[in-house]
Design an enzyme around this catalytic site. Sequence first.
Site, PDB file in Angstrom:
ATOM      1  N   GLY A  45     -15.949   2.791   3.827  1.00 43.45           N
ATOM      2  CA  GLY A  45     -14.669   3.482   3.672  1.00 43.45           C
ATOM      3  C   GLY A  45     -13.882   3.083   2.437  1.00 43.45           C
ATOM      4  N   GLN A  46     -14.556   2.470   1.465  1.00 48.70           N
ATOM      5  CA  GLN A  46     -13.854   2.063   0.239  1.00 48.70           C
ATOM      6  C   GLN A  46     -13.587   3.274  -0.641  1.00 48.70           C
ATOM      7  OE1 GLN A  46     -15.982  -0.838  -2.120  1.00 48.70           O
ATOM      8  NE2 GLN A  46     -14.285  -1.119  -3.548  1.00 48.70           N
ATOM      9  N   ASN A  63     -12.908  -3.075   2.908  1.00 45.83           N
ATOM     10  CA  ASN A  63     -13.833  -1.950   2.981  1.00 45.83           C
ATOM     11  C   ASN A  63     -14.815  -2.042   1.819  1.00 45.83           C
ATOM     12  OD1 ASN A  63     -12.452  -0.832   5.206  1.00 45.83           O
ATOM     13  ND2 ASN A  63     -10.949   0.118   3.852  1.00 45.83           N
ATOM     14  N   HIS A 121     -10.479  -5.425  -2.899  1.00 44.88           N
ATOM     15  CA  HIS A 121      -9.129  -5.657  -2.372  1.00 44.88           C
ATOM     16  C   HIS A 121      -9.184  -6.040  -0.905  1.00 44.88           C
ATOM     17  CE1 HIS A 121     -10.137  -1.347  -2.286  1.00 44.88           C
ATOM     18  NE2 HIS A 121      -9.473  -1.261  -1.143  1.00 44.88           N
ATOM     19  N   HIS A 175      -6.992  -5.729   2.484  1.00 49.09           N
ATOM     20  CA  HIS A 175      -5.842  -5.125   3.157  1.00 49.09           C
ATOM     21  C   HIS A 175      -5.273  -6.198   4.093  1.00 49.09           C
ATOM     22  CE1 HIS A 175      -6.921  -0.760   2.385  1.00 49.09           C
ATOM     23  NE2 HIS A 175      -8.101  -1.311   2.219  1.00 49.09           N
ATOM     24  N   ASP A 205       0.844  -1.195   0.000  1.00 49.70           N
ATOM     25  CA  ASP A 205       0.000   0.000   0.000  1.00 49.70           C
ATOM     26  C   ASP A 205       0.881   1.249   0.000  1.00 49.70           C
ATOM     27  OD1 ASP A 205      -3.233   0.508   1.042  1.00 49.70           O
ATOM     28  OD2 ASP A 205      -1.809   2.194   1.033  1.00 49.70           O
ATOM     29  N   ILE A 206       0.504   2.207  -0.826  1.00 51.07           N
ATOM     30  CA  ILE A 206       1.283   3.434  -0.977  1.00 51.07           C
ATOM     31  C   ILE A 206       1.190   4.313   0.271  1.00 51.07           C
ATOM     32  CG2 ILE A 206      -0.460   4.981  -1.993  1.00 51.07           C
ATOM     33  CD1 ILE A 206       1.603   5.583  -4.206  1.00 51.07           C
TER      34      ILE A 206
HETATM   35  P1  AMP Z   1      -9.796   1.414   0.351  1.00 51.70           P
HETATM   36  O1  AMP Z   1      -9.922   2.741   1.061  1.00 51.70           O
HETATM   37  O2  AMP Z   1     -10.210   0.245   1.179  1.00 51.70           O
HETATM   38  O3  AMP Z   1     -10.483   1.458  -0.995  1.00 51.70           O
HETATM   39  O4  AMP Z   1      -8.257   1.186   0.123  1.00 51.70           O
HETATM   40  C1  AMP Z   1      -7.557   1.715  -0.956  1.00 51.70           C
HETATM   41  C2  AMP Z   1      -6.099   1.650  -0.604  1.00 51.70           C
HETATM   42  O5  AMP Z   1      -5.356   1.790  -1.790  1.00 51.70           O
HETATM   43  C3  AMP Z   1      -5.627   2.736   0.345  1.00 51.70           C
HETATM   44  O6  AMP Z   1      -5.060   2.141   1.505  1.00 51.70           O
HETATM   45  C4  AMP Z   1      -4.586   3.501  -0.466  1.00 51.70           C
HETATM   46  O7  AMP Z   1      -3.500   3.940   0.302  1.00 51.70           O
HETATM   47  C5  AMP Z   1      -4.170   2.462  -1.488  1.00 51.70           C
HETATM   48  N1  AMP Z   1      -3.644   2.976  -2.741  1.00 51.70           N
HETATM   49  C6  AMP Z   1      -4.181   3.930  -3.534  1.00 51.70           C
HETATM   50  N2  AMP Z   1      -3.429   4.110  -4.623  1.00 51.70           N
HETATM   51  C7  AMP Z   1      -2.401   3.241  -4.532  1.00 51.70           C
HETATM   52  C8  AMP Z   1      -1.270   2.945  -5.362  1.00 51.70           C
HETATM   53  N3  AMP Z   1      -1.055   3.582  -6.519  1.00 51.70           N
HETATM   54  N4  AMP Z   1      -0.407   1.995  -4.944  1.00 51.70           N
HETATM   55  C9  AMP Z   1      -0.599   1.343  -3.792  1.00 51.70           C
HETATM   56  N5  AMP Z   1      -1.649   1.560  -2.970  1.00 51.70           N
HETATM   57  C10 AMP Z   1      -2.527   2.508  -3.335  1.00 51.70           C
END
Ligand code: AMP
Length: 114
Positions: free
Chosen positions: A93-94, A87, A100, A102, A31-32
């Site tokens: 909170g998605q 999420n 995906h 986490h 995760d970024i």
């Molecule tokens: P959610 O809020 O459950 O939809 O989670 C989305 C997740 O994607 C968040 O934790 C972000 O930090 C992560 N995210 C968004 N863009 C990227 C990216 N380019 N590379 C890696 N993680 C990302």
Amino acid sequence: MLKDNIFQKIIDRQIPAKICYEDDLCLAFHDINAQAPTHVLIIPRKVISTHADLTEQDRALLGHLHLVAVKLAKELNLDDGYRIVVNCLDRGGQTVPHLHFHLMGGRDFHWPPG
Ligand code: AMP
């Protein structure tokens, strides 16, 4: 458009990611914006926008995603425990509309999660 999201671009190699696992059904990458010392996202290659869209056809895929999580948790030394979060939609909170998991570890997690 269903495929117009950042995770699809990672699948299609249009944007970079720190990929730590992939196979014909899924991939996993860091995760970024990590919320724990280890924070990996596990995503299916199949276009599924959100958890609520899962169907009977996805039964085996879901099992696979969980087994990949177990494998990664071992590889990433999360022997003392970890948390898996999915999420779903706005109230869940998605933020990215591609299913995906986490996988987070390396610190204590609390309940309720907030
Ligand atoms: P959610 O809020 O459950 O939809 O989670 C989305 C997740 O994607 C968040 O934790 C972000 O930090 C992560 N995210 C968004 N863009 C990227 C990216 N380019 N590379 C890696 N993680 C990302």
